[in-house]
Write a protein that holds these residues in place. Structure first.
Motif, PDB file in Angstrom:
ATOM      1  N   ARG A 612     -48.342 -19.854  96.927  1.00  0.00           N
ATOM      2  CA  ARG A 612     -47.205 -20.513  96.271  1.00  0.00           C
ATOM      3  C   ARG A 612     -47.699 -21.228  95.021  1.00  0.00           C
ATOM      4  NH1 ARG A 612     -42.538 -21.797  99.064  1.00  0.00           N
ATOM      5  NH2 ARG A 612     -42.353 -20.879 101.156  1.00  0.00           N
ATOM      6  N   TRP A 613     -46.891 -21.229  93.983  1.00  0.00           N
ATOM      7  CA  TRP A 613     -47.313 -21.868  92.743  1.00  0.00           C
ATOM      8  C   TRP A 613     -46.173 -22.583  92.041  1.00  0.00           C
ATOM      9  CZ3 TRP A 613     -47.824 -16.383  93.097  1.00  0.00           C
ATOM     10  CH2 TRP A 613     -46.819 -15.655  92.465  1.00  0.00           C
ATOM     11  N   SER A 614     -46.578 -23.435  91.108  1.00  0.00           N
ATOM     12  CA  SER A 614     -45.646 -24.071  90.168  1.00  0.00           C
ATOM     13  C   SER A 614     -46.347 -24.135  88.820  1.00  0.00           C
ATOM     14  CB  SER A 614     -45.270 -25.482  90.638  1.00  0.00           C
ATOM     15  OG  SER A 614     -46.410 -26.321  90.692  1.00  0.00           O
ATOM     16  N   GLY A 615     -45.571 -23.999  87.765  1.00  0.00           N
ATOM     17  CA  GLY A 615     -46.122 -24.084  86.418  1.00  0.00           C
ATOM     18  C   GLY A 615     -46.443 -22.754  85.785  1.00  0.00           C
ATOM     19  N   ALA A 616     -46.280 -21.653  86.503  1.00  0.00           N
ATOM     20  CA  ALA A 616     -46.577 -20.339  85.932  1.00  0.00           C
ATOM     21  C   ALA A 616     -45.401 -19.847  85.112  1.00  0.00           C
ATOM     22  CB  ALA A 616     -46.903 -19.339  87.033  1.00  0.00           C
ATOM     23  N   GLY A 617     -45.672 -19.423  83.871  1.00  0.00           N
ATOM     24  CA  GLY A 617     -44.615 -18.840  83.057  1.00  0.00           C
ATOM     25  C   GLY A 617     -44.229 -17.466  83.551  1.00  0.00           C
ATOM     26  N   SER A 618     -45.220 -16.710  84.008  1.00  0.00           N
ATOM     27  CA  SER A 618     -44.959 -15.396  84.579  1.00  0.00           C
ATOM     28  C   SER A 618     -46.099 -15.043  85.517  1.00  0.00           C
ATOM     29  CB  SER A 618     -44.821 -14.321  83.489  1.00  0.00           C
ATOM     30  OG  SER A 618     -46.055 -14.145  82.809  1.00  0.00           O
ATOM     31  N   ALA A 619     -45.846 -14.074  86.374  1.00  0.00           N
ATOM     32  CA  ALA A 619     -46.853 -13.593  87.308  1.00  0.00           C
ATOM     33  C   ALA A 619     -46.903 -12.074  87.212  1.00  0.00           C
ATOM     34  CB  ALA A 619     -46.518 -14.020  88.734  1.00  0.00           C
ATOM     35  N   VAL A 620     -48.101 -11.533  87.187  1.00  0.00           N
ATOM     36  CA  VAL A 620     -48.291 -10.091  87.079  1.00  0.00           C
ATOM     37  C   VAL A 620     -49.177  -9.628  88.230  1.00  0.00           C
ATOM     38  CG1 VAL A 620     -49.118  -8.189  85.659  1.00  0.00           C
ATOM     39  CG2 VAL A 620     -48.119 -10.207  84.566  1.00  0.00           C
ATOM     40  N   LEU A 621     -48.740  -8.611  88.930  1.00  0.00           N
ATOM     41  CA  LEU A 621     -49.561  -7.921  89.921  1.00  0.00           C
ATOM     42  C   LEU A 621     -49.944  -6.563  89.345  1.00  0.00           C
ATOM     43  CD1 LEU A 621     -47.596  -8.737  93.175  1.00  0.00           C
ATOM     44  CD2 LEU A 621     -50.055  -9.134  92.891  1.00  0.00           C
ATOM     45  N   TRP A 622     -51.228  -6.270  89.311  1.00  0.00           N
ATOM     46  CA  TRP A 622     -51.647  -4.981  88.759  1.00  0.00           C
ATOM     47  C   TRP A 622     -52.794  -4.397  89.585  1.00  0.00           C
ATOM     48  CZ3 TRP A 622     -56.672  -4.794  86.740  1.00  0.00           C
ATOM     49  CH2 TRP A 622     -57.254  -6.032  86.401  1.00  0.00           C
ATOM     50  N   PRO A 623     -52.813  -3.071  89.732  1.00  0.00           N
ATOM     51  CA  PRO A 623     -53.835  -2.429  90.561  1.00  0.00           C
ATOM     52  C   PRO A 623     -55.124  -2.212  89.778  1.00  0.00           C
ATOM     53  CG  PRO A 623     -52.297  -0.783  89.776  1.00  0.00           C
ATOM     54  CD  PRO A 623     -51.803  -2.108  89.257  1.00  0.00           C
ATOM     55  N   SER A 624     -56.230  -2.507  90.403  1.00  0.00           N
ATOM     56  CA  SER A 624     -57.524  -2.189  89.825  1.00  0.00           C
ATOM     57  C   SER A 624     -58.083  -0.961  90.530  1.00  0.00           C
ATOM     58  CB  SER A 624     -58.493  -3.363  89.989  1.00  0.00           C
ATOM     59  OG  SER A 624     -59.817  -2.970  89.666  1.00  0.00           O
ATOM     60  N   SER A 625     -58.769  -0.129  89.784  1.00  0.00           N
ATOM     61  CA  SER A 625     -59.406   1.053  90.379  1.00  0.00           C
ATOM     62  C   SER A 625     -60.796   0.740  90.917  1.00  0.00           C
ATOM     63  CB  SER A 625     -59.503   2.174  89.337  1.00  0.00           C
ATOM     64  OG  SER A 625     -60.296   1.750  88.225  1.00  0.00           O
ATOM     65  N   PHE A 626     -61.221  -0.527  90.805  1.00  0.00           N
ATOM     66  CA  PHE A 626     -62.548  -0.898  91.281  1.00  0.00           C
ATOM     67  C   PHE A 626     -62.621  -0.683  92.793  1.00  0.00           C
ATOM     68  CE2 PHE A 626     -66.089  -3.767  92.278  1.00  0.00           C
ATOM     69  CZ  PHE A 626     -66.978  -3.430  91.271  1.00  0.00           C
ATOM     70  N   PRO A 627     -63.622   0.048  93.291  1.00  0.00           N
ATOM     71  CA  PRO A 627     -63.648   0.378  94.729  1.00  0.00           C
ATOM     72  C   PRO A 627     -63.988  -0.823  95.599  1.00  0.00           C
ATOM     73  CG  PRO A 627     -65.619   1.206  93.631  1.00  0.00           C
ATOM     74  CD  PRO A 627     -64.737   0.676  92.553  1.00  0.00           C
ATOM     75  N   VAL A 628     -63.234  -0.985  96.667  1.00  0.00           N
ATOM     76  CA  VAL A 628     -63.482  -2.028  97.661  1.00  0.00           C
ATOM     77  C   VAL A 628     -63.528  -1.361  99.033  1.00  0.00           C
ATOM     78  CG1 VAL A 628     -62.613  -4.139  98.719  1.00  0.00           C
ATOM     79  CG2 VAL A 628     -62.347  -3.800  96.265  1.00  0.00           C
ATOM     80  N   ALA A 629     -64.556  -1.678  99.803  1.00  0.00           N
ATOM     81  CA  ALA A 629     -64.730  -1.129 101.151  1.00  0.00           C
ATOM     82  C   ALA A 629     -64.651   0.390 101.144  1.00  0.00           C
ATOM     83  CB  ALA A 629     -63.701  -1.723 102.108  1.00  0.00           C
ATOM     84  N   GLY A 630     -65.303   0.999 100.161  1.00  0.00           N
ATOM     85  CA  GLY A 630     -65.341   2.455 100.099  1.00  0.00           C
ATOM     86  C   GLY A 630     -63.986   3.095  99.935  1.00  0.00           C
ATOM     87  N   GLY A 631     -63.040   2.377  99.339  1.00  0.00           N
ATOM     88  CA  GLY A 631     -61.699   2.904  99.129  1.00  0.00           C
ATOM     89  C   GLY A 631     -60.736   2.640 100.263  1.00  0.00           C
ATOM     90  N   ARG A 632     -61.209   1.972 101.334  1.00  0.00           N
ATOM     91  CA  ARG A 632     -60.313   1.683 102.460  1.00  0.00           C
ATOM     92  C   ARG A 632     -59.516   0.405 102.246  1.00  0.00           C
ATOM     93  NH1 ARG A 632     -64.581   2.252 107.127  1.00  0.00           N
ATOM     94  NH2 ARG A 632     -65.937   1.701 105.367  1.00  0.00           N
ATOM     95  N   ARG A 633     -59.796  -0.301 101.183  1.00  0.00           N
ATOM     96  CA  ARG A 633     -58.988  -1.422 100.741  1.00  0.00           C
ATOM     97  C   ARG A 633     -58.688  -1.231  99.256  1.00  0.00           C
ATOM     98  NH1 ARG A 633     -58.643  -2.376 105.530  1.00  0.00           N
ATOM     99  NH2 ARG A 633     -59.072  -4.350 106.612  1.00  0.00           N
ATOM    100  N   ALA A 634     -57.598  -1.816  98.805  1.00  0.00           N
ATOM    101  CA  ALA A 634     -57.210  -1.741  97.400  1.00  0.00           C
ATOM    102  C   ALA A 634     -57.320  -3.124  96.774  1.00  0.00           C
ATOM    103  CB  ALA A 634     -55.770  -1.230  97.276  1.00  0.00           C
ATOM    104  N   LEU A 635     -57.759  -3.171  95.537  1.00  0.00           N
ATOM    105  CA  LEU A 635     -57.848  -4.427  94.807  1.00  0.00           C
ATOM    106  C   LEU A 635     -56.595  -4.563  93.939  1.00  0.00           C
ATOM    107  CD1 LEU A 635     -60.045  -6.642  94.724  1.00  0.00           C
ATOM    108  CD2 LEU A 635     -60.805  -5.675  92.562  1.00  0.00           C
TER     109      LEU A 635
END
Length: 686
Positions: A612-635
């Motif tokens: 939860r936040w306050s003070g943010a003008g906007s929030a962006v969710l974006w996918p990274s292609s950086f591998p995590v857990a051998g591809g079994r998790r997404a960043l």
């Protein structure tokens, strides 16, 4: 001769039994007979013990390795030319020659699967390689590593470790040229004497590379009985005490620059397991126990994947190592027989037995043939060392589960751990609260003889939940260079970013200096209570950042008029439910931007991560292609954009509590609140 053995190349009895002339004796040395190639059809994998299965690909490469021993040059006669270990190095690098251990192992191994046992052609090439290797030794006993490193700590240390084992093999076999074995013994004593005295090992630079010093000490521990030198033993014991004091930080990690997880686990811990001197073994056991105490806060168990997320943000030497399914501790997982905690990280005895049975059942073409080329590209003599050690330990499934139940982040009570390292000035905070586990680090990047290492990322590092695993994981440097020299989205640390006159900055890169407070007053973090609301303040975006370890993780950035963003790298499963608080759903792996929302919730298996936040003008969710857990998790990266002040908090709750402000003990029922884990709730499926 058994049908499982290849025919030995015919040579004269004189050549087979007489030591070769020194490399400099003739400008045109006689060619050495070639070692015959292996016929895989003669090999039965059932003849290999479990440990020996590791070197089946080495058996497939043995003739090629032996035949790469130079036999047509007066100056380099005996040099191993294969470029299959320490690739790209030449005859001035003694480390290239470490595979003399591999040649010696197969020459001496009297095993039903080994057609090269006492093979005359192999003996000729082994003796030539040994003479060349001994010729690289400096008059002071050290060995060179090339590139101007004429008296090398690493080359000498690992020579001591590997060749101590080789001498044991040669002694037990008894057929190699005795004069050559005597020269090898004398060479190792000279190397050990240099290693225990030289500034290259015990000065400031040596103190930065704990794994290299450990390798030499392990080798000497195996050689002391052979030398029978009381003065050398006394000096060895003095230096071991120094190694414990200097090469292991007060925080518990082994210093390779500073924190270097792979070197600590895959080199130092591995080497120390082969310690052979009973009189000094208690020192080594104490060091390893201290390291594993540190490691439990940095290797975080994921019960869904049944593996370990790694506090990669703190790692100075290896970029991007953020997860491992298994982390055997010590050669052949031998630390598991000494320290129960080590059993948490390895495969189980049942798993190992099944893998080995499957390996043997499948046969050479399935189990070994596909590994021959990859092994040739990296023919690591440490694998041969491990097999030669002969001992191993793997826990039962019950023992492994019991060890996991002792790991404080996973199953223990709440805590606040402050760990500091006086040499580097780095500090680390590991804290557990009823609704999260968090890790932070602070300090400066490290200068070493190899240059400036800026892989580490400071400030907030990771957020963990015992049931969900790591849910926020800041990565260390993705590549060489500062954030301002790369695209902004290449930086995947957890921290505050802003633009200054010289480009983009992140507090995680800019080496923040922390101050600690409790109830607004300065406090020694080492004295903070396990459930105190410890506040940590440091600089960010031209202002101040505050992280408070309370019932929720609370973060506040006060940056004045400087526009900034807070980057939070979320570690998600593809099937997670992701939605804005005050907005709609977001698909994992997609990009979404929102204004007028007050948070985000990630839900999985009846649990939720709530930000939860306050003070943010906007929030962006974006996918990274950086591998995590051998591809079994997404960043999935969350950027909160703000000017002036931003505040946000994070907690992990049962889904029944999402969106509530309840604080009562019945509102959040977590594994973290238990004294020990209930394994009826844990899936150990590997």
């Amino acid at each position: 001769m058994s049908s499982k053995r290849i025919a030995t190349v015919a040579v004269t009895a004189a050549l087979a039994l007489t030591p070769a002339a020194p490399a400099t004796a003739s400008p045109q040395p006689a060619p050495l007979p070639e070692v015959a190639a292996l016929d895989p059809a003669t090999i039965d994998l059932a003849d290999f013990t479990g440990l020996e299965q590791q070197i089946a690909p080495y058996l497939g490469n043995l003739a090629r390795l032996a035949n790469s021993v130079n036999d047509d040059s007066a100056t380099d006669h005996g040099f191993i030319t294969c470029n299959c270990w320490r690739a790209g190095q030449g005859p001035n690098d003694a480390r290239v020659m470490e595979n003399v251990l591999t040649l010696a192992y197969f020459y001496t191994a009297d095993r039903p699967w080994n057609p090269y046992h006492r093979d005359a052609a192999l003996r000729g090439r082994l003796e030539a390689a040994l003479r060349f290797m001994l010729g690289t030794q400096n008059a002071d006993g050290s060995f060179p590593q090339g590139s101007g490193d004429l008296h090398s700590r690493a080359a000498t240390g690992f020579a001591l470790e590997l060749y101590a084992i080789m001498l044991e093999l040669l002694d037990a076999d008894g057929t190699l040229d005795p004069a050559l074995v005597a020269k090898l013994t004398a060479a190792m004593k000279a190397a050990g004497t240099w290693f225990l005295e030289d500034e290259e090992v015990w000065g400031p630079r040596g103190a930065q590379f704990a794994n290299q010093v450990a390798g030499g000490l392990v080798g000497i521990s195996r050689l002391l009985g052979r030398f029978g030198d009381a003065d050398l033993r006394a000096r060895f014991e003095q230096r071991l005490a120094e190694h414990e004091k200097v090469s292991q930080g007060e925080a518990g990690f082994f210093r390779d620059g500073t924190v270097a997880h792979r070197y600590s686990i895959e080199v130092e811990s591995e080497d120390l397991a082969g310690w052979a001197d009973p009189a000094t073994r208690p020192v080594i056991d104490r060091m390893q126990a201290r390291y594993l105490d540190w490691a439990q806060y940095n290797l975080l168990y994921d019960q869904g994947l049944d593996g370990y997320f790694i506090n990669t943000a703190a790692d100075s030497r290896h970029r991007g190592w953020n997860y491992a399914d298994e982390l055997p501790i010590g050669s052949n997982n031998l630390w598991g027989s000494v320290i129960p905690q080590a059993r948490a990280y390895s495969p189980t005895r049942e798993e190992i037995e099944e893998r080995r049975a499957a390996f043997a059942r499948a046969g050479w073409q399935t189990s070994v043939a596909p590994l021959i080329a990859p092994t040739w590209a990296y023919l690591d003599p440490a694998v041969v060392r491990d097999v030669a050690l002969g001992e191993e330990y793997y826990p039962t499934g019950a023992e492994r589960r019991a060890a996991i139940s002792t790991l404080r982040p996973y199953a223990g009570a709440p805590y606040t751990e402050h760990r500091a390292d006086a040499v580097t000035g780095q500090q680390f905070i590991f804290a557990k609260r009823p609704s999260y586990v968090v890790g932070l680090g602070f300090g400066k990047h490290v200068n070493t003889q190899y240059g400036f290492w800026d892989n580490q990322r400071f400030g907030l590092g990771h957020l963990y939940d015992p049931k969900l695993g790591v849910v926020v994981q800041g990565q260390n440097a993705p590549q060489i260079g500062a954030p301002r020299t790369r695209p902004v989205d290449a930086e995947l640390s957890w921290g505050t970013g802003w633009t200054a006159a010289d480009g983009v900055h992140f507090d995680s890169y800019d080496q923040p200096v922390p101050a600690f407070f409790r109830d607004g007053a300065p406090v020694d973090p080492a004295a903070a209570g396990d459930l105190d609301d410890l506040e940590i303040r440091y600089a960010a975006a031209g202002g101040t950042k505050s992280v408070t370890l309370g019932d929720r993780l609370r973060v506040r950035v006060e940056a004045g008029s400087t526009p900034f963003f807070e980057r939070i790298p979320l570690v998600l499963e593809k099937g997670d439910t992701l939605r804005w608080i005050g907005g709609g759903p977001v698909a994992v792996g997609s990009r979404a931007e929102a204004r007028d929302v007050s948070g985000v919730v990630v839900s999985r298996d009846g649990r939720s991560v709530e930000i939860r936040w306050s003070g943010a003008g906007s929030a962006v969710l974006w996918p990274s292609s950086f591998p995590v857990a051998g591809g079994r998790r997404a960043l999935q990266v969350l950027d909160l954009k703000a000017t002036g002040t931003l505040a946000y908090d994070i907690r992990v709750v049962d889904d029944a509590c999402v969106g509530s402000d309840e604080r009562g003990p019945g509102s959040v029922q977590l594994v973290t609140g238990r004294a020990a884990v209930d394994f009826d709730d844990v899936r150990v499926t590997r």
